[in-house]
Design an enzyme around this catalytic site. Structure first.
Site, PDB file in Angstrom:
ATOM      1  N   GLY A 257      30.884 -44.499 -46.310  1.00 50.04           N
ATOM      2  CA  GLY A 257      30.843 -45.949 -46.365  1.00 50.04           C
ATOM      3  C   GLY A 257      29.566 -46.473 -46.985  1.00 50.04           C
ATOM      4  O   GLY A 257      29.022 -47.494 -46.550  1.00 50.04           O
ATOM      5  N   ALA A 258      29.082 -45.800 -48.035  1.00 45.34           N
ATOM      6  CA  ALA A 258      27.774 -46.121 -48.606  1.00 45.34           C
ATOM      7  C   ALA A 258      27.857 -46.998 -49.846  1.00 45.34           C
ATOM      8  O   ALA A 258      26.899 -47.094 -50.602  1.00 45.34           O
ATOM      9  CB  ALA A 258      27.026 -44.826 -48.936  1.00 45.34           C
TER      10      ALA A 258
ATOM     11  N   GLY B 211      25.930 -52.531 -48.015  1.00 50.23           N
ATOM     12  CA  GLY B 211      25.319 -52.717 -46.710  1.00 50.23           C
ATOM     13  C   GLY B 211      24.335 -51.638 -46.306  1.00 50.23           C
ATOM     14  O   GLY B 211      23.605 -51.081 -47.123  1.00 50.23           O
ATOM     15  N   ILE B 212      24.330 -51.332 -45.025  1.00 48.87           N
ATOM     16  CA  ILE B 212      23.391 -50.380 -44.452  1.00 48.87           C
ATOM     17  C   ILE B 212      23.554 -48.995 -45.065  1.00 48.87           C
ATOM     18  O   ILE B 212      22.576 -48.297 -45.328  1.00 48.87           O
ATOM     19  CB  ILE B 212      23.557 -50.339 -42.924  1.00 48.87           C
ATOM     20  CG1 ILE B 212      23.015 -51.626 -42.305  1.00 48.87           C
ATOM     21  CG2 ILE B 212      22.862 -49.123 -42.314  1.00 48.87           C
ATOM     22  CD1 ILE B 212      23.359 -51.790 -40.844  1.00 48.87           C
ATOM     23  N   GLY B 213      24.798 -48.594 -45.305  1.00 48.57           N
ATOM     24  CA  GLY B 213      25.034 -47.279 -45.892  1.00 48.57           C
ATOM     25  C   GLY B 213      24.415 -47.142 -47.266  1.00 48.57           C
ATOM     26  O   GLY B 213      23.841 -46.105 -47.597  1.00 48.57           O
TER      27      GLY B 213
ATOM     28  N   SER C  69      27.046 -48.797 -32.081  1.00 43.39           N
ATOM     29  CA  SER C  69      26.710 -50.213 -31.929  1.00 43.39           C
ATOM     30  C   SER C  69      26.277 -50.470 -30.495  1.00 43.39           C
ATOM     31  O   SER C  69      26.754 -49.803 -29.560  1.00 43.39           O
ATOM     32  CB  SER C  69      27.928 -51.075 -32.264  1.00 43.39           C
ATOM     33  OG  SER C  69      27.771 -52.396 -31.802  1.00 43.39           O
TER      34      SER C  69
ATOM     35  N   TYR D  10      37.020 -52.461 -31.278  1.00 42.91           N
ATOM     36  CA  TYR D  10      35.734 -52.137 -31.917  1.00 42.91           C
ATOM     37  C   TYR D  10      34.764 -51.565 -30.890  1.00 42.91           C
ATOM     38  O   TYR D  10      34.137 -50.517 -31.122  1.00 42.91           O
ATOM     39  CB  TYR D  10      35.144 -53.392 -32.562  1.00 42.91           C
ATOM     40  CG  TYR D  10      33.786 -53.147 -33.187  1.00 42.91           C
ATOM     41  CD1 TYR D  10      33.667 -52.479 -34.403  1.00 42.91           C
ATOM     42  CD2 TYR D  10      32.618 -53.564 -32.550  1.00 42.91           C
ATOM     43  CE1 TYR D  10      32.424 -52.241 -34.974  1.00 42.91           C
ATOM     44  CE2 TYR D  10      31.377 -53.335 -33.103  1.00 42.91           C
ATOM     45  CZ  TYR D  10      31.285 -52.672 -34.321  1.00 42.91           C
ATOM     46  OH  TYR D  10      30.045 -52.431 -34.872  1.00 42.91           O
TER      47      TYR D  10
END
Length: 288
Positions: free
Chosen positions: A21-22, A25-27, A138, A164
């Site tokens: 998932g890069a 965002g953060i990835g 999370s 989630y």
């Protein structure tokens, strides 16, 4: 004590890292910073062209490959194509608070993306791993009432935010059981956890909670949100360490080692979830 930042990353020359998932965002921030200090970084993304555009012009050694962690056929294909050592696996891909839907495998989309797919991917890549697995969870795992017997939401009425929260607790329990199995087998590989607090990325921006739009000034930006992942991926930490922001409530700040919710340290629950997931996916019963 000085606060840890990406400037403190060690030299990772010769190391291979996979970040799922890069593409944004953060990835993407994590992939960029790991490549900056010498790692060869593979981006596992659903949209390969988007991933290539995201890293175009960035310094470093990048390899962009198709990987949809919600699709177990994609996960298996990706793992079968992997060759050579993998030093660090970062299970970063995720979705948040999305409507009920089922994958081609019949799995809940949100649970499959956030937990089931990473579970299968990690188990299939274990023979190649040399250093550690970082699973991105999370703080909302603390609000989970995870039903191990129905973690894939087949019997209960689906509730997006609850799903989630449950998927993120499942990752915490996964790390605990994975580390137990690694230790029992004598493996030097470590399983560790990271959480970004609440970061101003697209993951939470569309959520019904709408925290990003209302309280962005109180939250981490993506640069700071990636720091716990980078710290967990590169620092000398014990197995099953839990890294998150050092600010109030773990919402914002610089990385520090904290503790997950008490339920995330329940070994019998972790073992039961592992067994249930292995039975559902056909992967993981003989791992580690």
């Amino acid at each position: 004590m000085a606060r840890w930042t990406a400037a403190d990353l060690p030299d990772l020359s010769g190391r291979t890292v996979l970040v799922t998932g890069a593409g944004s965002g953060i990835g993407l921030v994590a992939a960029r910073e790991l490549a900056r200090v010498g790692a060869r970084v593979t981006l596992g993304v659903r949209d390969v062209e988007k991933g290539r555009r995201a890293v175009a012009g960035m310094p470093g050694d990048f390899d962009v490959r198709h990987l949809d962690v919600a699709d177990l056929r994609s996960v298996r294909s990706f793992a079968q194509a992997w060759t050579g050592p993998l030093d660090i696996l970062v299970n970063n891909a995720g979705v948040m608070d999305v409507p009920a839907a089922r994958t081609a495998d019949g799995l809940d989309v949100q649970t499959a993306t956030n937990y089931t797919g990473p579970f299968v991917l990690t188990n299939l890549l274990l023979p190649y791993l040399t250093d550690r697995v970082v699973s991105v969870t999370s703080q909302l795992h603390r609000r989970s009432k995870l039903d191990v017997d129905d973690f894939d939401w087949r019997a209960r009425r689906y509730r997006p935010m609850k799903a989630y929260q449950d998927s993120k607790l499942a990752l915490v329990l996964f790390s605990l059981e994975l580390q137990r199995r690694l230790t029992a087998s004598g493996s030097p590989v470590r399983s560790v956890l990271a959480h970004p607090g609440i970061a101003t990325t697209s993951l939470a921006a569309h959520s019904s909670a709408n925290l990003v739009n209302r309280f962005a000034f109180l939250l981490n930006d993506p640069e700071h949100g990636a720091l716990p992942t980078l710290y967990a991926a590169t620092q000398d930490l014990p197995g099953n360490a839990f890294v998150g922001p050092d600010g109030l409530g773990g919402i914002k700040g610089h990385p520090a080692v904290r503790r997950p919710a008490k339920v995330g340290l329940d070994r019998s629950r972790a073992t039961a979830l592992w067994q249930a997931t292995a039975a559902l996916t056909g992967v993981g019963e003989g791992a580690a």
